[in-house]
Structures are given as C-alpha cells and as structure tokens.
Design a protein around this motif. Structure first.
Motif, PDB file in Angstrom:
ATOM      1  N   GLY A  66      15.295   4.459  -2.823  1.00 25.84           N
ATOM      2  CA  GLY A  66      15.910   4.657  -1.519  1.00 25.84           C
ATOM      3  C   GLY A  66      16.206   3.341  -0.816  1.00 25.84           C
ATOM      4  O   GLY A  66      17.334   3.094  -0.383  1.00 25.84           O
ATOM      5  N   ALA A  67      15.211   2.487  -0.729  1.00 28.54           N
ATOM      6  CA  ALA A  67      15.383   1.218  -0.024  1.00 28.54           C
ATOM      7  C   ALA A  67      16.376   0.310  -0.737  1.00 28.54           C
ATOM      8  O   ALA A  67      17.206  -0.347  -0.108  1.00 28.54           O
TER       9      ALA A  67
ATOM     10  N   PRO B 249       0.808  -1.234   0.000  1.00 27.70           N
ATOM     11  CA  PRO B 249       0.000   0.000   0.000  1.00 27.70           C
ATOM     12  C   PRO B 249       0.837   1.277   0.000  1.00 27.70           C
ATOM     13  O   PRO B 249       0.827   2.024   0.980  1.00 27.70           O
ATOM     14  N   ILE B 250       1.518   1.517  -1.104  1.00 29.60           N
ATOM     15  CA  ILE B 250       2.291   2.752  -1.255  1.00 29.60           C
ATOM     16  C   ILE B 250       1.717   3.513  -2.453  1.00 29.60           C
ATOM     17  O   ILE B 250       1.439   2.904  -3.486  1.00 29.60           O
ATOM     18  N   ALA B 251       1.551   4.815  -2.293  1.00 29.17           N
ATOM     19  CA  ALA B 251       0.962   5.618  -3.371  1.00 29.17           C
ATOM     20  C   ALA B 251       1.883   5.605  -4.602  1.00 29.17           C
ATOM     21  O   ALA B 251       3.097   5.716  -4.460  1.00 29.17           O
TER      22      ALA B 251
ATOM     23  N   PRO C 235      12.655  11.002  -0.715  1.00 32.98           N
ATOM     24  CA  PRO C 235      11.895  12.062  -1.386  1.00 32.98           C
ATOM     25  C   PRO C 235      12.131  13.452  -0.792  1.00 32.98           C
ATOM     26  O   PRO C 235      11.907  14.448  -1.484  1.00 32.98           O
TER      27      PRO C 235
ATOM     28  N   TRP D 155      10.538   6.704  -5.127  1.00 31.08           N
ATOM     29  CA  TRP D 155      11.580   7.038  -4.152  1.00 31.08           C
ATOM     30  C   TRP D 155      11.701   5.987  -3.062  1.00 31.08           C
ATOM     31  O   TRP D 155      12.788   5.781  -2.512  1.00 31.08           O
ATOM     32  N   VAL D 156      10.598   5.334  -2.744  1.00 33.81           N
ATOM     33  CA  VAL D 156      10.673   4.230  -1.780  1.00 33.81           C
ATOM     34  C   VAL D 156      11.556   3.125  -2.356  1.00 33.81           C
ATOM     35  O   VAL D 156      12.464   2.610  -1.688  1.00 33.81           O
TER      36      VAL D 156
ATOM     37  N   TRP E 199       1.373  15.316   1.656  1.00 35.31           N
ATOM     38  CA  TRP E 199       2.364  14.457   0.991  1.00 35.31           C
ATOM     39  C   TRP E 199       3.156  13.678   2.037  1.00 35.31           C
ATOM     40  O   TRP E 199       3.341  12.469   1.935  1.00 35.31           O
TER      41      TRP E 199
ATOM     42  N   THR F 131       0.982  10.987   3.675  1.00 32.38           N
ATOM     43  CA  THR F 131       0.769   9.872   2.746  1.00 32.38           C
ATOM     44  C   THR F 131       2.003   8.986   2.695  1.00 32.38           C
ATOM     45  O   THR F 131       1.915   7.752   2.705  1.00 32.38           O
ATOM     46  N   HIS F 132       3.150   9.652   2.656  1.00 30.99           N
ATOM     47  CA  HIS F 132       4.407   8.898   2.612  1.00 30.99           C
ATOM     48  C   HIS F 132       4.569   8.061   3.882  1.00 30.99           C
ATOM     49  O   HIS F 132       4.875   6.864   3.817  1.00 30.99           O
TER      50      HIS F 132
ATOM     51  N   ASN G  62       4.697   8.206  -4.912  1.00 27.66           N
ATOM     52  CA  ASN G  62       5.973   8.192  -4.190  1.00 27.66           C
ATOM     53  C   ASN G  62       6.676   6.847  -4.153  1.00 27.66           C
ATOM     54  O   ASN G  62       7.765   6.752  -3.584  1.00 27.66           O
TER      55      ASN G  62
ATOM     56  N   ALA H  69      13.982   4.576   2.293  1.00 30.47           N
ATOM     57  CA  ALA H  69      12.605   4.760   1.843  1.00 30.47           C
ATOM     58  C   ALA H  69      11.970   5.989   2.479  1.00 30.47           C
ATOM     59  O   ALA H  69      11.252   6.749   1.823  1.00 30.47           O
TER      60      ALA H  69
ATOM     61  N   GLY I 116       2.221   5.046   3.902  1.00 29.81           N
ATOM     62  CA  GLY I 116       2.697   3.981   3.020  1.00 29.81           C
ATOM     63  C   GLY I 116       3.831   3.183   3.645  1.00 29.81           C
ATOM     64  O   GLY I 116       3.834   1.947   3.615  1.00 29.81           O
ATOM     65  N   ILE I 117       4.780   3.901   4.230  1.00 32.40           N
ATOM     66  CA  ILE I 117       5.938   3.250   4.863  1.00 32.40           C
ATOM     67  C   ILE I 117       5.485   2.345   6.011  1.00 32.40           C
ATOM     68  O   ILE I 117       5.875   1.180   6.098  1.00 32.40           O
TER      69      ILE I 117
END
Lengths: 214, 214
Positions: A166-167, A154-156, B171, A162-163, B191, B194-195, A159, B167, B198-199
């Motif tokens: 980054g990860a 469930p990540i938009a 951003p 970048w997840v 934003w 939301t981030h 974004n 992660a 998700g994380i």
DNA sequence: GTCTATAATTAGATAGAC
DNA sequence: GTCTATCTAATTATAGAC
C-alpha cells in the motif's frame, strides 16, 4: 493503407500489453475487449480467437506482469539465507527499492491487484495462488527475522505485506491524483527515489542505526 | 406481494448506499445502474429520474461517504493549534486510529478513491477539489510540524499522504485477498487494532519514546 | 411528480468465410 | 489456422403513461 499482417506471437503480445492498460484503468468489468483490440488496430473477435475468453486474456496479462516483476525485483529467497541480520536487512531494503521503482514504472500491476483484491471470485484465487502467495510468504518470513533482530519497525508480520504494498505503490497507482494535489510528477526519478528512501528508512529504522554503528 | 411505496428521500438514500457498494466493487465503468437499482428493488430508470445521470449518482454517493468520514475522524484542523508538539502528535495518532477503523468499516471509500485516482478525468477532479484536498493539506501541514519535532518518521511531507492512506487502508480495500492469503478476518476488531497500532508506532516512533520520557 | 415501456448503443462470443 | 460478419444479451438514457 493496409498494415502488414502480424505474426501470431506479435499480435498476442500487443493484445496483452493493451489489455494491461485497459484492465488497470477500468477494472475487469469496466474494460471492454473491443477497446483492447482497437488500441492495437485489431478487431474484437480476434481476442476470443487468440485467448478464448476475456477471462483467459486477463490471466495471460497478469502472468506477463508477474514475470516482469520477478525479473525486476529478483528472487527474494536468498534473503533468508544471508549470513547476518544486517546483511539480510540490507538485501530486503534493496528489494524494497526495486519494488518501489517497479511500481512507478508499471502501475498496471498494483492497479490490477487492487481491483482484483476487492471481490472474492475465481479470478482473484487464480492470481493469488499462481503469483502472489509466494511473495506474501517470503515477506512475512523475512520480516519476522528482521523484527526479531530489532531492525524492522513494529508491524505485525501478518499485515506488513499490505503496509508495504500500500505505502510503496499508492502514489503510482493514483499518479493522476498526485499530479492534481501536489502539482509534481510522481514518475520523475527524484520523486520515486525520495519515496523509496522514506519507505526504507521508516520500515527498517534499525538499519540506519546499525550501519553507522559499524 | 407489493412493497409499500417509498418516500423520495428513502429511495434516494437506498440508491446511494447501493451505488457505493457497486461502484466500490466494479469501478465506475464496471458498475451498472441496473444492478444498483435492482439491489434495492427499484427499476433502472429510477436512477436517471432521481439523479439525472450515472455520473451525478456517483457524485452523490461520494459526497455521502466523505460526510461519514468527517463524522468519524473529526476535524483535524485543531491539531495544528495544539499547545506542544507531543500533544499534536497524540492528536494525530488518534486521528490515524480513527481513520484505520473507518477504512475497515467502510472499505467503499478507499475502493472508490483508488479506482477514481487512476484516471485523469472530470470525476476525479470534482472529487479531489470538493473532498480530498482539505485532507491532503492538513496532513502535510501537521506532518511537517511533527517531522521538525522529531516525532514523525523520515517521510517527505509531499508523499506522506499516500503512505498513510495506502498502508492504513489496503488490507480492508483488499479484504478478500487478506482472507485468502492469511486465513484471518481483517475486519475482526483485534485485527483492526493491531493494524492501527503498527501504523501509529511506525509512523510516529518519536511518540512512544516521548511518552515514556515524561 | 414519479415510474414504466422502450429506444439506441455497446457488450462478449460464435459461426462460417477465407 | 486466422479473421470477418453476425448474433444475443446487457448497457444508459429518454419519452410518455399514470
């Protein structure tokens, strides 16, 4: 004691390789064209002759890196065309794994990207429009589909890029930090694969479930 | 046209704040003590007087940042002591959210960390031992517990630290990149939340399930 | 105790030799 | 067409004035 004279292309290639390492380690402003040249036994003004400017050298080095990335990860476009969702999910998982391996083998890419992305200047815009935007778009497109199919976490879509980056890349971007804190070698094959496994299983939880369901 | 003379501490604080921005934007080598000083209307040699060297200024700036981080995220130690696993998971989720918000409000922290982590030198070692190791250790400890409890995603405790940091912060570290590629403002409250959502949902999938189970 | 003037070094780019 | 010698500007640190 004299080195045989290099061909134009050999010298250009060597300067680009050297530039990648220096730009990655110290950023654009921190890197010196003198060190870049000396690393491959050349003189600093040769950079200006072969690349016109430090900026042009940076552009050339970045283009070279993204060529390698495309080679290693492959076109992700086909993903969108896969017949069923699970198929698409498996293809995306594969691309993710290849990206993790590339990040481990070529930490320069994400080091340069993370440096470049912090400042809003022409260099950043050139890099984004020439090389990054296509990856960003395909990622959000495929992710939206995998989300709808219940495969992706469930990540938009706005974004997730970048997840993922980054990860997937940070432990290789900051490999020296990993070595100090864990005492392990992040570039070891097993470490890289463990990392890729974790990323894939976490970002695509519906895939493991689905695969055993079949 | 003359500015009233600053106290010793005021000037030091202003130089530290200025240093954070410059070091974050250009890295240690790329940042110039001249720009750092001029940004707060001081002369370059005042840095050497008040901080002895560019390295010492960097150390002071980093220490200041980690103080703020501890303030914002809070001690995570209590986590380990929470009665039941769900409790511990909720506390960890809360810490994650606070970390995401801090990363958005203070991109300098992760910019400086990602710069520092690429090169194995004394600066990196000082930073890691003084400020980072404690966070790394508590993260792996709590993560191991949450994994065993079936709350956390299938990521190895040895690399979850970089998955989280990468992660959660990328951003904001690369906010200019986000603006160009998405046309949205990553620092907008929505934003950021939301981030964070998700994380948390992705890294702690067992939490959402558990919460509705109760 | 604090800051200004200045030194020593290194930066990237150019001009002219080959 | 390619590289070496050189120029101007910017770097951090120090020495000495206040």
């Amino acid at each position: 004691m004299r080195r045989p004279r290099r061909t134009r292309d050999d010298l250009r290639d060597q300067l680009i390789e050297s530039a990648l390492v220096e730009f990655a380690a110290k950023g654009f402003d921190g890197a010196s064209t003198r060190s870049i040249a000396e690393r491959v036994d050349a003189h600093q003004p040769q950079i200006n002759y072969h690349f016109a400017s430090k900026e042009a050298l940076w552009d050339a080095a970045v283009a070279h890196l993204f060529d390698q990335l495309l080679n290693a990860v492959g076109e992700v476009a086909p993903l969108d065309g896969a017949d069923d969702d699970i198929e698409a999910g498996l293809a995306f998982a594969d691309a993710l794994r290849r990206f993790v391996r590339f990040a481990a083998d070529h930490p320069e890419l994400n080091r340069i990207m993370v440096h470049a992305g912090t400042e809003d200047n022409d260099r950043l815009h050139r890099m984004l429009e020439r090389h990054v935007r296509a990856w960003y778009e395909i990622t959000t497109t495929v992710w939206t589909r995998l989300r709808d199919a219940g495969i992706a976490a469930p990540i938009a879509p706005s974004n997730v890029y970048w997840v993922i980056v980054g990860a997937a890349s940070l432990p290789f971007v900051n490999a020296p930090e990993v070595r100090v804190l864990t005492g392990t070698e992040p570039n070891a094959r097993a470490w890289v694969e463990t990392h890729a496994d974790g990323i894939v299983a976490t970002l695509l939880p519906g895939l493991t479930t689905a695969r055993t369901d079949r």
